[in-house]
Design an enzyme around this catalytic site. Structure first.
Site, PDB file in Angstrom:
ATOM      1  N   LYS A 201    -126.863 -31.553 -41.604  1.00 16.01           N
ATOM      2  CA  LYS A 201    -127.219 -31.644 -42.976  1.00 16.01           C
ATOM      3  C   LYS A 201    -128.666 -32.170 -42.868  1.00 16.01           C
ATOM      4  O   LYS A 201    -129.056 -33.130 -42.554  1.00 16.01           O
ATOM      5  CB  LYS A 201    -126.652 -32.389 -43.968  1.00 16.01           C
ATOM      6  CG  LYS A 201    -127.170 -32.499 -45.467  1.00 16.01           C
ATOM      7  CD  LYS A 201    -126.329 -33.347 -46.391  1.00 16.01           C
ATOM      8  CE  LYS A 201    -127.011 -33.342 -47.645  1.00 16.01           C
ATOM      9  NZ  LYS A 201    -126.302 -33.998 -48.728  1.00 16.01           N
ATOM     10  N   ARG A 211    -129.920 -31.713 -57.563  1.00 13.23           N
ATOM     11  CA  ARG A 211    -130.461 -33.016 -58.183  1.00 13.23           C
ATOM     12  C   ARG A 211    -130.314 -33.078 -59.654  1.00 13.23           C
ATOM     13  O   ARG A 211    -129.949 -34.268 -60.055  1.00 13.23           O
ATOM     14  CB  ARG A 211    -131.168 -33.800 -57.283  1.00 13.23           C
ATOM     15  CG  ARG A 211    -131.095 -34.169 -55.822  1.00 13.23           C
ATOM     16  CD  ARG A 211    -132.154 -34.622 -55.044  1.00 13.23           C
ATOM     17  NE  ARG A 211    -131.756 -34.618 -53.398  1.00 13.23           N
ATOM     18  CZ  ARG A 211    -132.636 -34.998 -52.490  1.00 13.23           C
ATOM     19  NH1 ARG A 211    -133.739 -35.054 -52.801  1.00 13.23           N
ATOM     20  NH2 ARG A 211    -132.169 -34.654 -51.371  1.00 13.23           N
ATOM     21  N   LYS A 225    -134.473 -38.601 -48.360  1.00 10.36           N
ATOM     22  CA  LYS A 225    -133.363 -38.988 -47.409  1.00 10.36           C
ATOM     23  C   LYS A 225    -133.657 -38.912 -45.918  1.00 10.36           C
ATOM     24  O   LYS A 225    -132.657 -38.688 -45.429  1.00 10.36           O
ATOM     25  CB  LYS A 225    -132.308 -38.285 -48.117  1.00 10.36           C
ATOM     26  CG  LYS A 225    -131.954 -38.513 -49.526  1.00 10.36           C
ATOM     27  CD  LYS A 225    -130.692 -37.546 -50.140  1.00 10.36           C
ATOM     28  CE  LYS A 225    -130.280 -38.154 -51.479  1.00 10.36           C
ATOM     29  NZ  LYS A 225    -129.157 -37.649 -52.183  1.00 10.36           N
ATOM     30  N   GLU A 241    -125.104 -33.701 -33.188  1.00  9.07           N
ATOM     31  CA  GLU A 241    -124.275 -34.275 -34.490  1.00  9.07           C
ATOM     32  C   GLU A 241    -122.650 -33.598 -34.534  1.00  9.07           C
ATOM     33  O   GLU A 241    -121.952 -34.410 -35.170  1.00  9.07           O
ATOM     34  CB  GLU A 241    -125.110 -33.814 -35.733  1.00  9.07           C
ATOM     35  CG  GLU A 241    -126.363 -34.771 -36.172  1.00  9.07           C
ATOM     36  CD  GLU A 241    -126.010 -36.083 -36.748  1.00  9.07           C
ATOM     37  OE1 GLU A 241    -124.572 -36.390 -37.038  1.00  9.07           O
ATOM     38  OE2 GLU A 241    -126.845 -37.157 -36.978  1.00  9.07           O
ATOM     39  N   LYS A 256    -126.110 -27.062 -43.384  1.00 11.03           N
ATOM     40  CA  LYS A 256    -126.770 -27.107 -44.701  1.00 11.03           C
ATOM     41  C   LYS A 256    -128.096 -27.660 -44.726  1.00 11.03           C
ATOM     42  O   LYS A 256    -128.483 -28.609 -44.000  1.00 11.03           O
ATOM     43  CB  LYS A 256    -125.829 -28.196 -45.665  1.00 11.03           C
ATOM     44  CG  LYS A 256    -126.404 -28.328 -47.126  1.00 11.03           C
ATOM     45  CD  LYS A 256    -125.653 -29.484 -47.609  1.00 11.03           C
ATOM     46  CE  LYS A 256    -126.186 -29.781 -48.995  1.00 11.03           C
ATOM     47  NZ  LYS A 256    -125.595 -30.741 -49.465  1.00 11.03           N
ATOM     48  N   SER A 282    -128.739 -25.268 -53.657  1.00  9.24           N
ATOM     49  CA  SER A 282    -129.102 -25.094 -55.126  1.00  9.24           C
ATOM     50  C   SER A 282    -130.403 -24.312 -55.078  1.00  9.24           C
ATOM     51  O   SER A 282    -130.657 -23.431 -55.779  1.00  9.24           O
ATOM     52  CB  SER A 282    -129.101 -26.269 -55.856  1.00  9.24           C
ATOM     53  OG  SER A 282    -129.800 -27.148 -55.280  1.00  9.24           O
TER      54      SER A 282
HETATM   55  C1  PBG Z   1    -125.291 -35.526 -52.185  1.00  8.88           C
HETATM   56  C2  PBG Z   1    -125.384 -33.896 -51.845  1.00  8.88           C
HETATM   57  C3  PBG Z   1    -126.389 -32.996 -52.114  1.00  8.88           C
HETATM   58  C4  PBG Z   1    -126.126 -31.661 -51.884  1.00  8.88           C
HETATM   59  C5  PBG Z   1    -124.545 -31.755 -51.877  1.00  8.88           C
HETATM   60  N1  PBG Z   1    -124.107 -33.183 -51.700  1.00  8.88           N
HETATM   61  C6  PBG Z   1    -127.710 -33.315 -52.347  1.00  8.88           C
HETATM   62  C7  PBG Z   1    -128.535 -34.406 -51.496  1.00  8.88           C
HETATM   63  O1  PBG Z   1    -128.127 -34.592 -50.298  1.00  8.88           O
HETATM   64  O2  PBG Z   1    -129.540 -34.868 -52.099  1.00  8.88           O
HETATM   65  C8  PBG Z   1    -126.730 -30.493 -52.223  1.00  8.88           C
HETATM   66  C9  PBG Z   1    -126.264 -29.220 -52.864  1.00  8.88           C
HETATM   67  C10 PBG Z   1    -126.971 -28.307 -53.035  1.00  8.88           C
HETATM   68  O3  PBG Z   1    -128.620 -28.375 -53.264  1.00  8.88           O
HETATM   69  O4  PBG Z   1    -126.677 -27.345 -53.773  1.00  8.88           O
HETATM   70  N2  PBG Z   1    -124.880 -36.061 -51.022  1.00  8.88           N
END
Ligand code: PBG
Length: 334
Positions: A201, A211, A225, A241, A256, A282
């Site tokens: 990720k 968010r 993050k 990973e 992701k 998203s």
């Molecule tokens: C949080 C999480 C995130 C997403 C899924 N789980 C956002 C982040 O890591 O800030 C993002 C999914 C998306 O953008 O559609 N742990």
């Protein structure tokens, strides 16, 4: 010398002339079975709110969500991924609402499990929907604590498993959490709960609309993050990973975001040949919808094309906010 005939005896366009011949030689096809629908859950009854940055996506209260689960199941979508919108008064520094057995996710799990037993339910394991600072982990002196966070994640996952979740999907990127979660689940008798690791990720700019949708963006403010999510500059690290998570007993892995990381999906699939999922996040969804709303691209066609690209890259399934629309379109033969 190539073993193939050359032009003019060879004419690749012969195999593109009609829809039936194109269908006959197509290497990949998208199916509703490949799609997983992420949903945003609201408190209350009969509540429905549009997410401004994700046209076509709504946050729904549990009672309305059940209808979506029914529709998804009837379209052949195998699973839903649940994301709660936690009221701010329930957020705290340690995100303790995450392991409240009556929290929104647990109530949604029980309600959907009862009404639509045939659909798979996936829950996100990470603290960000519950923390007042919007980070996925616990913080001390401005630093994200790895091992303390893992303890919290285990409590969260146990709570989700007890409420009927089939697949727990840690998206927090702490080191060593897969092994700890497997042990915690096994000790409590949840041997059959599947672990889907968000293994690779990346710290991505494409999470913005998510968010907004869950309200963690406001809490996060200008923070990022990057001390736990991966650097977009890296490939080999993604393979390490994934290897680490498989060694810790991840059943399935995820990459992701999706489209900007097709190379990673391909390498993970080729290297480990395990069930590999991709998240069309998203921001990827928003980009397509925004351009379509301007009339600049055909949104449905662009969505189909990108989802097919995930399959070409080797993904076994794709989390996409467009799952229902696309499944409907596939059923209509589009
Ligand atoms: C949080 C999480 C995130 C997403 C899924 N789980 C956002 C982040 O890591 O800030 C993002 C999914 C998306 O953008 O559609 N742990």
């Amino acid at each position: 010398m190539t073993p193939f005939a050359a032009f003019p005896r060879s004419r690749p366009r012969r195999l593109r002339r009609t829809p039936w011949i194109r269908a006959m030689v197509a290497e990949f096809a998208l199916s509703p079975r490949d799609l997983i629908l992420p949903v945003f859950i609201l408190e209350g009854q009969g509540q429905r709110e549009a997410v401004a940055s994700m046209p076509g996506v709504e946050r729904l209260s549990v009672d309305l969500l059940v209808g979506v689960a029914e529709e998804a199941a009837s379209l052949g979508i195998p699973a839903l991924a649940l994301f709660p919108v936690t009221p701010s008064e329930r957020k705290s520094d340690d995100g303790r609402e995450a392991w409240n057995e009556d929290n929104l996710v647990c109530r949604a799990l029980r309600a959907i499990r009862r009404a639509v037993p045939e659909i798979g339910l996936i829950t996100d394991v990470a603290l960000d929907p519950y923390t007042s600072h919007g980070q996925d982990g616990l913080i001390r002196d401005g630093r994200i604590l790895n091992d303390e966070t893992i303890e919290a994640l285990c409590r969260q996952a146990l709570c989700q498993a007890a409420a009927g979740c089939d697949i727990v999907a840690p998206s927090d990127m702490m080191d060593g959490r897969i092994g700890a979660l497997r042990s915690a689940l096994d000790e409590q008798g949840f041997q059959d709960t599947i672990l889907l690791s968000y293994a690779a990720k990346y710290a991505s700019a494409f999470y913005g609309p998510f968010r907004d949708a869950v309200g963690s963006g406001r809490s996060l403010g200008r923070a990022d993050k990057k001390t736990y999510q991966m650097d977009p500059a890296n490939t080999a690290e993604a393979l390490r990973e994934v290897a680490a998570d498989l060694a810790e007993a991840a059943d399935m892995v995820m990459v992701k975001p999706g489209l900007p990381y097709l190379d990673i999906i391909r390498r993970v699939k080729e290297t480990y040949d395990v069930p590999t999922f991709a998240y069309q996040v998203s921001g990827e969804y928003a980009v397509i919808k925004a351009a379509a709303a301007q009339g600049w691209i055909d949104g449905d066609a662009a969505m189909m094309e990108t989802l097919l690209a995930f399959k070409r890259a080797g993904a076994d399934g794709i989390l996409t906010y467009a799952a229902i629309d696309i499944a409907r379109r596939l059923r209509e033969g589009g």
